[in-house]
Design a protein around this motif. Structure first.
Motif, PDB file in Angstrom:
ATOM      1  N   GLU A 361      44.877  33.820 -12.684  1.00 12.67           N
ATOM      2  CA  GLU A 361      43.555  34.463 -12.654  1.00 12.67           C
ATOM      3  C   GLU A 361      42.610  33.430 -12.103  1.00 12.67           C
ATOM      4  O   GLU A 361      42.002  32.656 -12.838  1.00 12.67           O
ATOM      5  CB  GLU A 361      43.126  34.881 -14.066  1.00 12.67           C
ATOM      6  CG  GLU A 361      43.830  36.110 -14.573  1.00 12.67           C
ATOM      7  CD  GLU A 361      43.837  36.155 -16.086  1.00 12.67           C
ATOM      8  OE1 GLU A 361      42.845  35.707 -16.699  1.00 12.67           O
ATOM      9  OE2 GLU A 361      44.836  36.607 -16.643  1.00 12.67           O
ATOM     10  N   HIS A 362      42.489  33.433 -10.783  1.00 12.79           N
ATOM     11  CA  HIS A 362      41.851  32.323 -10.118  1.00 12.79           C
ATOM     12  C   HIS A 362      40.432  32.052 -10.589  1.00 12.79           C
ATOM     13  O   HIS A 362      40.111  30.967 -11.050  1.00 12.79           O
ATOM     14  CB  HIS A 362      41.870  32.541  -8.603  1.00 12.79           C
ATOM     15  CG  HIS A 362      41.172  31.473  -7.857  1.00 12.79           C
ATOM     16  ND1 HIS A 362      39.976  31.666  -7.228  1.00 12.79           N
ATOM     17  CD2 HIS A 362      41.494  30.180  -7.675  1.00 12.79           C
ATOM     18  CE1 HIS A 362      39.591  30.531  -6.677  1.00 12.79           C
ATOM     19  NE2 HIS A 362      40.489  29.615  -6.918  1.00 12.79           N
ATOM     20  N   SER A 363      39.591  33.090 -10.529  1.00 12.82           N
ATOM     21  CA  SER A 363      38.164  32.804 -10.743  1.00 12.82           C
ATOM     22  C   SER A 363      37.865  32.392 -12.176  1.00 12.82           C
ATOM     23  O   SER A 363      37.111  31.445 -12.423  1.00 12.82           O
ATOM     24  CB  SER A 363      37.334  34.016 -10.348  1.00 12.82           C
ATOM     25  OG  SER A 363      37.846  35.154 -10.989  1.00 12.82           O
ATOM     26  N   THR A 364      38.476  33.081 -13.169  1.00 12.23           N
ATOM     27  CA  THR A 364      38.178  32.699 -14.554  1.00 12.23           C
ATOM     28  C   THR A 364      38.692  31.297 -14.854  1.00 12.23           C
ATOM     29  O   THR A 364      38.031  30.507 -15.526  1.00 12.23           O
ATOM     30  CB  THR A 364      38.834  33.673 -15.552  1.00 12.23           C
ATOM     31  OG1 THR A 364      40.190  33.844 -15.172  1.00 12.23           O
ATOM     32  CG2 THR A 364      38.112  34.987 -15.581  1.00 12.23           C
ATOM     33  N   GLN A 365      39.873  30.998 -14.322  1.00 15.17           N
ATOM     34  CA  GLN A 365      40.426  29.668 -14.577  1.00 15.17           C
ATOM     35  C   GLN A 365      39.560  28.599 -13.936  1.00 15.17           C
ATOM     36  O   GLN A 365      39.326  27.531 -14.521  1.00 15.17           O
ATOM     37  CB  GLN A 365      41.862  29.595 -14.067  1.00 15.17           C
ATOM     38  CG  GLN A 365      42.822  30.331 -14.985  1.00 15.17           C
ATOM     39  CD  GLN A 365      44.221  30.392 -14.435  1.00 15.17           C
ATOM     40  OE1 GLN A 365      44.490  29.884 -13.354  1.00 15.17           O
ATOM     41  NE2 GLN A 365      45.107  31.040 -15.158  1.00 15.17           N
ATOM     42  N   LEU A 366      39.056  28.906 -12.742  1.00 16.55           N
ATOM     43  CA  LEU A 366      38.187  27.933 -12.061  1.00 16.55           C
ATOM     44  C   LEU A 366      36.947  27.654 -12.909  1.00 16.55           C
ATOM     45  O   LEU A 366      36.538  26.500 -13.090  1.00 16.55           O
ATOM     46  CB  LEU A 366      37.798  28.477 -10.687  1.00 16.55           C
ATOM     47  CG  LEU A 366      37.038  27.519  -9.786  1.00 16.55           C
ATOM     48  CD1 LEU A 366      37.914  26.328  -9.439  1.00 16.55           C
ATOM     49  CD2 LEU A 366      36.598  28.212  -8.514  1.00 16.55           C
ATOM     50  N   GLN A 367      36.386  28.720 -13.467  1.00 15.08           N
ATOM     51  CA  GLN A 367      35.204  28.548 -14.330  1.00 15.08           C
ATOM     52  C   GLN A 367      35.527  27.654 -15.525  1.00 15.08           C
ATOM     53  O   GLN A 367      34.772  26.747 -15.872  1.00 15.08           O
ATOM     54  CB  GLN A 367      34.719  29.909 -14.849  1.00 15.08           C
ATOM     55  CG  GLN A 367      34.044  30.790 -13.809  1.00 15.08           C
ATOM     56  CD  GLN A 367      32.995  30.031 -13.028  1.00 15.08           C
ATOM     57  OE1 GLN A 367      32.179  29.323 -13.611  1.00 15.08           O
ATOM     58  NE2 GLN A 367      33.039  30.151 -11.699  1.00 15.08           N
ATOM     59  N   LYS A 368      36.672  27.936 -16.126  1.00 12.73           N
ATOM     60  CA  LYS A 368      37.047  27.172 -17.320  1.00 12.73           C
ATOM     61  C   LYS A 368      37.247  25.693 -16.987  1.00 12.73           C
ATOM     62  O   LYS A 368      36.851  24.816 -17.758  1.00 12.73           O
ATOM     63  CB  LYS A 368      38.343  27.731 -17.921  1.00 12.73           C
ATOM     64  CG  LYS A 368      38.117  28.967 -18.768  1.00 12.73           C
ATOM     65  CD  LYS A 368      39.400  29.360 -19.447  1.00 12.73           C
ATOM     66  CE  LYS A 368      39.275  30.705 -20.128  1.00 12.73           C
ATOM     67  NZ  LYS A 368      40.587  31.260 -20.479  1.00 12.73           N
TER      68      LYS A 368
END
Lengths: 562, 307
Positions: A361-368
Motif C-alpha cells: 500500500e504505497h501511499s499509506t506506507q510512505l506517510q507512515k
C-alpha cells in the motif's frame, strides 16, 4: 544430522585418543572458537585437558615436557610453519596432531622433517572446520565475504573448506543444487565438486537418505536481515549482537562485572534452550515464572535452623547458585532488550517493517515512514532500515519517492554511511539481481493465500514476514522447485525426494531463518534440514557486507536519481 | 577414514637422518631439562584420580545394595548387607576426606609454583578434581537421603499394620561418616550407664532391668544422632570450602580463558617494556647529571685559574 554432536564427538575423541595423563590443547584462533562452542571449560577439564594455548601467542621459553599436547589446527600455511617451529624445539612431551580439514601431503612431509625429536605420535584429519551454533545451524564466521559482488578469494577457499568439512563430519556426499542466477553460488558449487572428485575416496559413504546440498545467495532475499526480530535469540542478536554464543553487555549502564559478558549457549543453559525460539512477550512470562521459582527457592534457603536444614542447603546450593546465575543473566538481557524497545519505539518501527515486507500500500506506507523518520525516538539505523525496505519494495513503482525520503534522512542528521546504504542495497540486490519475486503478490497462489490470511487475520503483526527460504524449501520438498532457477550441478538429477537437506546461504544466514528451519524440522520429522551461512547476520553486519559488496562497482542507480 | 595419514608419521624415521636426530636430542634435552620432570604434585593428582575411580565404583555398589535392601521385606536384625553398607559408607567418607586433602595439596603447590604456565596447570587440575569430587559427593548424598527417605516411608507404612509392635522399632542403619566415633560414644554411654546403675541401685530398685536397658538404648540412639549430625556438619563445611561453581558463565568459556591469558601476556610485555624505558631514562639522567656536574666543576676551575 546434527552438527553440534558431530563436532562434540570429534573433540571428545581427540581428548580420549591420547590416553590418560595431563594434556594441553594447542589451537589457533579459529579452532579456539570451534572448540569453545561445543565444549565448556569445566567439561573439558574432566577430560584431563588442563591447559589451553594458542599456537600464535608467541613463543614461551618454558617447557612442560611431562604434558601430552593435543594440537588442533586448521591446515593453513601459517599454522604449518608455526607448528614446524614448535616441533623443532618442542615444549611438550608428545604431540597428537589433528587437522580440521584435508591437508596436503607436502605439508605432512615438512612436518615430518621438522619432527627431529620424534615427539609426534599421531596425525589425523578431524573434519571440525565450522562453528556449530545450534544442532541445525552452523556458521563459518566470515562477516564479509563479498567484494564488488565477487568472492574474496581467500574466503571462497575457506567457505568451500567449511562446507566440505560439514559434509565429511556428517558423512554425506550430496547432490548439489545452486541458485541459477548467482555467480557466487555457482563458483562455490563448482569448487565443492572439484574437491569431491579429487578426494573421491573420502566421500565414499553409503547413501540411503538422499542428501542434497542447496546453495542459495543472500542477494535473493535481502529483506530478512533488514528486519527487527522478536524471537529471543534473533532479537538478542539484532539488538545486542551474539558473537559465538557470547554477548557483550559491557556498554550497559551500571552493569556488574560478572555480567559484562554473558554466554547464551543452548547446550549449557537450560532456560535458554527452552526459550530461544519464543517471542518477546512469551519470554517475559517465562522470566517471571523463573523469578518466582527462584524466589521460592531462596526463601527456603533462608531458613537455616537445624543441621538438617544446613545439610539440605548445601545439597541444593550448587543448583541454587546455578539458577541464580541464570536468573540474573536472563533478567539483565531481557531488561536491556525491553529498555531498547521502549527507548527507540521499536514496536511501531517493526510493525511498519513487517507491512513493508508483506503488503503493498504505497501511499499509506510512505506517510507512515515519513512520520517515523520525524519521530525523534527512532534511531538512525531504524530510519535507514525503513527507507531501505521501501526502496527494495517500490524500486519499480512509478511514483516512488526514494530521493524525498533520502532528503528527510539527511535532514534528520543520519550519517552519510547510512544514507548511502539505500542505493547500495538496490545495487546489491535490486530487482535486477533477484531471481524470485519477493514482493510480488499477484500470483494466483499468493492471492488465495492472502485471502485466507485476510479471513483468519494475522496471528502476530510483528512476525508476519516469512523468509524466502521457507518458500524455497517448500517448493523443493514438494518437488516443484524448477531446475531453471535452481539447476543441479553436473548432469545428475535426483529422482527421489530429498530427505536430508543442507542449505548454505552465501552472504550469511539469519536467526530468523534458523527459527524457520527449526520449526520445519519439528513439523516434518521425515526430513532433516541443516542451515549454514558464511556468517549469521544482523543489520549491522549485513550493512558491512553490503558496503564491501558495492564499494567500487559502477553505480546504476545514483546517476538516474541524482 | 582418519587413519590415512598415519602412514606418514610412521615413515618419518626414514626422513630424518639418525645421527642428526640423536645429536639434536642431547642438546635440546639439556636445554629443556627444567620442564622435563613432572611436578611434585602429579603424585597427588594421580592419587586423587585413583580415589575418584574407587569412589565411583563404591557409589555404584552402595546404590545397588540400597536397591536390594529396599526391595526386600523388612527384617529386624541388622543383616549382612546392612553391615556391608555401613562399611562402605565409612570407607567412602574416608576416601572423600583424603581426596579433599590431596586437592588442597595441589592447590598449595600451585601457589608455590614459580612459572606461570605451571601455576595455571596446577590450578586447573585442582579445579577439575574438586568439581569431580563435588559431583560425586552430591550424588552420594542424594543416594543416601533417597535411601533414608524410602526406608522411613516403608517404616511408616509398616507401622500402620503393626501398631502394637511399635515398641520394637528397629534401629535405623546409620549412614554416619564417623561410625567410629559413634562406636566410641556407644562404649562411653554404656559405661556411663553402668556407673549410673551403681550409684542409683538402691534408689531405683523398683525399676526392673528391662526398662533400664530400653532407656539406655534410647539415649544411645540420641547421642548417636547428635554425633552423626555434627560429623555431617563438618563435612558440609568442608564441601563448601571446595565448592566450584562457574558453569554457564563466561568464565567457563575456553576462548574467554585463552583470550584472558593472552591479555595477561601482553600486559606483562607492556610492563616489561615500560620498566625497560624507565631504566634507560634513568641511565640517561645519570649521564646528564655527571656531565653537568663536571661542567660546573671545570668552569669553576677555569674561573679560578684564569683569575
Amino acid at each position: 544430522m546434527n552438527v553440534f554432536s558431530a563436532l562434540k564427538l570429534y573433540i571428545t575423541k581427540m581428548t580420549e585418543e591420547s590416553g590418560p595423563g595431563m594434556k594441553v590443547l594447542l589451537m589457533d584462533k579459529q579452532t579456539t572458537s570451534i572448540v569453545s562452542n561445543v565444549y565448556s571449560k569445566s567439561e573439558i577439564l574432566q577430560k584431563e585437558v588442563y591447559l589451553f594455548e594458542r599456537i600464535d601467542s608467541g613463543a614461551q621459553p618454558e617447557g612442560l615436557r611431562h604434558l601430552k599436547c593435543i594440537v588442533f589446527l586448521r591446515p593453513t600455511a601459517e599454522n604449518i610453519s608455526l607448528l614446524c617451529r614448535e616441533l623443532r624445539c618442542p615444549k611438550y612431551g608428545v604431540y597428537y596432531i589433528y587437522f580440521s580439514n584435508i591437508i596436503a601431503k607436502a605439508d605432512i612431509k615438512t612436518l615430518a622433517e621438522s619432527d627431529e625429536q620424534e615427539v609426534v605420535r599421531e596425525v589425523h584429519e578431524f573434519y571440525a572446520d565450522y562453528l556449530a551454533l545450534n544442532p541445525h545451524l552452523f556458521s563459518l564466521g566470515i562477516n564479509v565475504c563479498v567484494q564488488d559482488l565477487r568472492w574474496i578469494p581467500t574466503h571462497l577457499q575457506r567457505t568451500a573448506q567449511g562446507i566440505i568439512s560439514v559434509l565429511l563430519s556428517l558423512r554425506k556426499c550430496p547432490f548439489i543444487r545452486y541458485q541459477g542466477g548467482s555467480d557466487m553460488s555457482k563458483i562455490l558449487a563448482e569448487k565443492i565438486r572439484e574437491t569431491f572428485s579429487k578426494e573421491s575416496n573420502l566421500f565414499d559413504f553409503r547413501q540411503e537418505l538422499n542428501p542434497l546440498l542447496l546453495i542459495v545467495d543472500r542477494r535473493d532475499d535481502p529483506v530478512t536481515p533488514l528486519l527487527n526480530q522478536w524471537t529471543y535469540q534473533a532479537m538478542v542478536h539484532e539488538l545486542l549482537t551474539i558473537n559465538n554464543n557470547r554477548v557483550d553487555l559491557s556498554h550497559v549502564n551500571g552493569i556488574s562485572k560478572e555480567l559484562a559478558e554473558v554466554v547464551l549457549s543452548a547446550e549449557h543453559d537450560e532456560f535458554y534452550a527452552q526459550n530461544l525460539y519464543l517471542n518477546f512477550g512469551e519470554i517475559g512470562q517465562m522470566i517471571k515464572t523463573l523469578m518466582d521459582d527462584f524466589q521460592k527457592k531462596s526463601k527456603k534457603n533462608q531458613k537455616l535452623e537445624s543441621i538438617a536444614d544446613i545439610k539440605n542447603f548445601v545439597e541444593m546450593y550448587p543448583q541454587f547458585k546455578k539458577i541464580s546465575g541464570t536468573v540474573s543473566k536472563h533478567v539483565t538481557v531481557v531488561g536491556e532488550l525491553s529498555s531498547l524497545v521502549g527507548k527507540h519505539n521499536l514496536l511501531e518501527v517493526s510493525e511498519l517493517e513487517q507491512e513493508l515486507s508483506c503488503q503493498s500500500e504505497h501511499s499509506t506506507q510512505l506517510q507512515k515512514i515519513k512520520k517515523l523518520i520525524n519521530d525523534s525516538r527512532v534511531r538512525d539505523v531504524d530510519a535507514t532500515r525503513l527507507v531501505m525496505l521501501y526502496a527494495l519494495h517500490y524500486e519499480k513503482h512509478s511514483n516512488n519517492d526514494i530521493t524525498g525520503l533520502l532528503d528527510m534522512l539527511k535532514k534528520k542528521g543520519v550519517p552519510a554511511t547510512y544514507t548511502k546504504l539505500v542505493y547500495s542495497i538496490l545495487e546489491y540486490s535490486g530487482v535486477h539481481a533477484r531471481q524470485s519475486n519477493l514482493f510480488n503478490h499477484e500470483g494466483v497462489s499468493k492471492i488465495t493465500k492472502k485471502l485466507f490470511m485476510g479471513l483468519s487475520g494475522v496471528d502476530n503483526i510483528y512476525t508476519q514476514h516469512k523468509p524466502l527460504l521457507v518458500e524455497t524449501l517448500d517448493d523443493l520438498l514438494k518437488g516443484r522447485l524448477s531446475t531453471q532457477t535452481f539447476p543441479y550441478l553436473g548432469n545428475m538429477v535426483m529422482s527421489k525426494r530429498p530427505q536430508e537437506i543442507i542449505v548454505f546461504i552465501v552472504g550469511g544466514a539469519t536467526y530468523e531463518e534458523s527459527l524457520a528451519v527449526n520449526n520445519w524440522n519439528k513439523q516434518n520429522p521425515g526430513t532433516k534440514i541443516i542451515l549454514g551461512g558464511t556468517t549469521i547476520h544482523n543489520f549491522q553486519t549485513f550493512t558491512e557486507e553490503i558496503q564491501s559488496a558495492t564499494n567500487s562497482i559502477t553505480r546504476r542507480y545514483r546517476s538516474r536519481n541524482n | 577414514m582418519h587413519h590415512r595419514l598415519d602412514t606418514y608419521t610412521l615413515n618419518k624415521m626414514a626422513l630424518v637422518a639418525p645421527e642428526s636426530m640423536t645429536g639434536g636430542d642431547v642438546e635440546l634435552g639439556g636445554l629443556n631439562l627444567a620442564g622435563d620432570a613432572p611436578p611434585a604434585w602429579s603424585d597427588a593428582l594421580e592419587e586423587t584420580q585413583y580415589i575418584l575411580s574407587r569412589l565411583r565404583a563404591k557409589l555404584a555398589e552402595l546404590k545397588e545394595l540400597h536397591a536390594k535392601h529396599l526391595t526386600r521385606p523388612t527384617l529386624d536384625d541388622t543383616s549382612q548387607e546392612e553391615r556391608q553398607m555401613e562399611q562402605l559408607t565409612r570407607e567412602m567418607g574416608r576416601a572423600f576426606t583424603s581426596g579433599h586433602r590431596q586437592v588442597q595439596l595441589i592447590k598449595t603447590a600451585a601457589r608455590q609454583e614459580s612459572r606461570a604456565s605451571e601455576r595455571r596447570l596446577a590450578a586447573s587440575a585442582a579445579v577439575a578434581l574438586s568439581t569431580a569430587l563435588q559431583e560425586l559427593g552430591l550424588s552420594y548424598r542424594a543416594a543416601q537421603s533417597h535411601y533414608l527417605q524410602q526406608l522411613n516411608s516403608r517404616e511408616e507404612r509398616s507401622r500402620q499394620y503393626f501398631e502394637e509392635d511399635q515398641e520394637f522399632v528397629s534401629v535405623e542403619p546409620s549412614d554416619s561418616w564417623a561410625t567410629d566415633l559413634k562406636f566410641a560414644q556407644v562404649g562411653g554411654s554404656n559405661y556411663e550407664q553402668q556407673h549410673e546403675r551403681q550409684l542409683q541401685q538402691e534408689v531405683l530398685l523398683e525399676f526392673d532391668d528391662e526398662e533400664r536397658t530400653r532407656e539406655a538404648m534410647i539415649r544411645e540412639q540420641e547421642v548417636g544422632h547428635i554425633v552423626q549430625s555434627i560429623s555431617d556438619l563438618n563435612h558440609i563445611f568442608k564441601d563448601l570450602a571446595h565448592m566450584v561453581q562457574d558453569q554457564g558463565s563466561v568464565l567457563d568459556r575456553i576462548d574467554y580463558n585463552v583470550e584472558q591469558t593472552q591479555i595477561q601476556v601482553q600486559e606483562g610485555y607492556k610492563q616489561l617494556k615500560k620498566a625497560d624505558t624507565y631504566q634507560r631514562a634513568n641511565r640517561k639522567l645519570y649521564c646528564i647529571m655527571v656531565l653537568t656536574i663536571s661542567i660546573i666543576f671545570l668552569s669553576f676551575l677555569f674561573v679560578i685559574f684564569k683569575t
